[in-house]
Design a protein around this motif. Sequence first.
Motif, short mmCIF file in Angstrom:
data_model
loop_
_atom_site.label_atom_id
_atom_site.label_comp_id
_atom_site.label_asym_id
_atom_site.label_seq_id
_atom_site.Cartn_x
_atom_site.Cartn_y
_atom_site.Cartn_z
N GLY A 1 2.39 10.91 -0.51
CA GLY A 1 3.62 11.36 0.02
C GLY A 1 4.49 10.51 1.00
O GLY A 1 5.34 11.07 1.37
N LYS A 2 4.09 9.17 0.94
CA LYS A 2 4.81 8.18 1.62
C LYS A 2 5.20 7.16 0.86
O LYS A 2 4.83 7.13 -0.43
N GLU A 3 6.25 6.55 1.31
CA GLU A 3 6.76 5.46 0.59
C GLU A 3 5.84 4.22 0.45
O GLU A 3 4.95 3.88 1.39
N ARG A 4 5.94 3.34 -0.57
CA ARG A 4 5.22 1.96 -0.52
C ARG A 4 5.41 1.17 0.40
O ARG A 4 6.82 0.99 0.76
N GLU A 5 4.59 0.48 1.20
CA GLU A 5 4.62 -0.24 2.37
C GLU A 5 4.30 -1.54 2.08
O GLU A 5 3.13 -2.05 1.54
N ALA B 1 -4.93 4.14 1.98
CA ALA B 1 -3.82 4.28 0.99
C ALA B 1 -4.48 3.62 -0.05
O ALA B 1 -5.55 3.08 -0.37
N ARG C 1 0.89 -1.20 0.09
CA ARG C 1 -0.15 0.06 -0.15
C ARG C 1 0.73 1.37 -0.01
O ARG C 1 1.93 1.29 0.35
N GLN C 2 0.20 2.21 -0.53
CA GLN C 2 0.92 3.71 -0.41
C GLN C 2 -0.03 4.66 -0.18
O GLN C 2 -0.68 5.00 -1.06
N ALA C 3 0.46 5.59 0.78
CA ALA C 3 -0.34 6.61 1.05
C ALA C 3 0.33 7.89 0.43
O ALA C 3 1.39 7.99 0.10
N SER D 1 1.94 -3.97 11.52
CA SER D 1 0.78 -2.89 11.63
C SER D 1 -0.55 -3.30 11.31
O SER D 1 -1.70 -2.87 11.57
N GLU E 1 -5.35 5.20 9.45
CA GLU E 1 -3.80 5.06 9.07
C GLU E 1 -3.81 4.01 8.03
O GLU E 1 -2.67 3.79 7.42
#
Length: 125
Positions: free
Chosen positions: A42-46, A95, A38-40, A66, A92
């Motif tokens: 402004g954030k890196e892929r998680e 994403a 997943r990717q939110a 998480s 949270e």
Amino acid sequence: QVQLVESGGGLVQAGGSLRLSCAASGRSFSTYNMGWFRQAPGKEREFVGAISAISWIASTTDYADSVKGRFTIYRDNTKNTLYLQMNSLKPEDTAVYYCAAGGRLSRDGADFGSWGQGTQVTVSS
């Protein structure tokens, strides 16, 4: 090469549930290790979770801390489909969620050669 299409995303309230699907149209789906990322904004892929290729022994799964205990990854090789059941959703978790196929069970996106286009999951407070 395997082609992947995600579906099932949407808007839910915190504490709710969603089930994401990833339909695979390539050859030998059962031989691929599969993952959810997943990717939110402004954030890196998680990394979210992964499941091994099917064998006589049941497939193994791996989850990010998480989501452990809330999300379940599973596959139906007769339908060439990967699933992500998401329960007790939190804001949270918002994403774009992507499914991926690769040659080994991994938490590293670089180990997955095929990716879907993603499906948006939004969790409101």
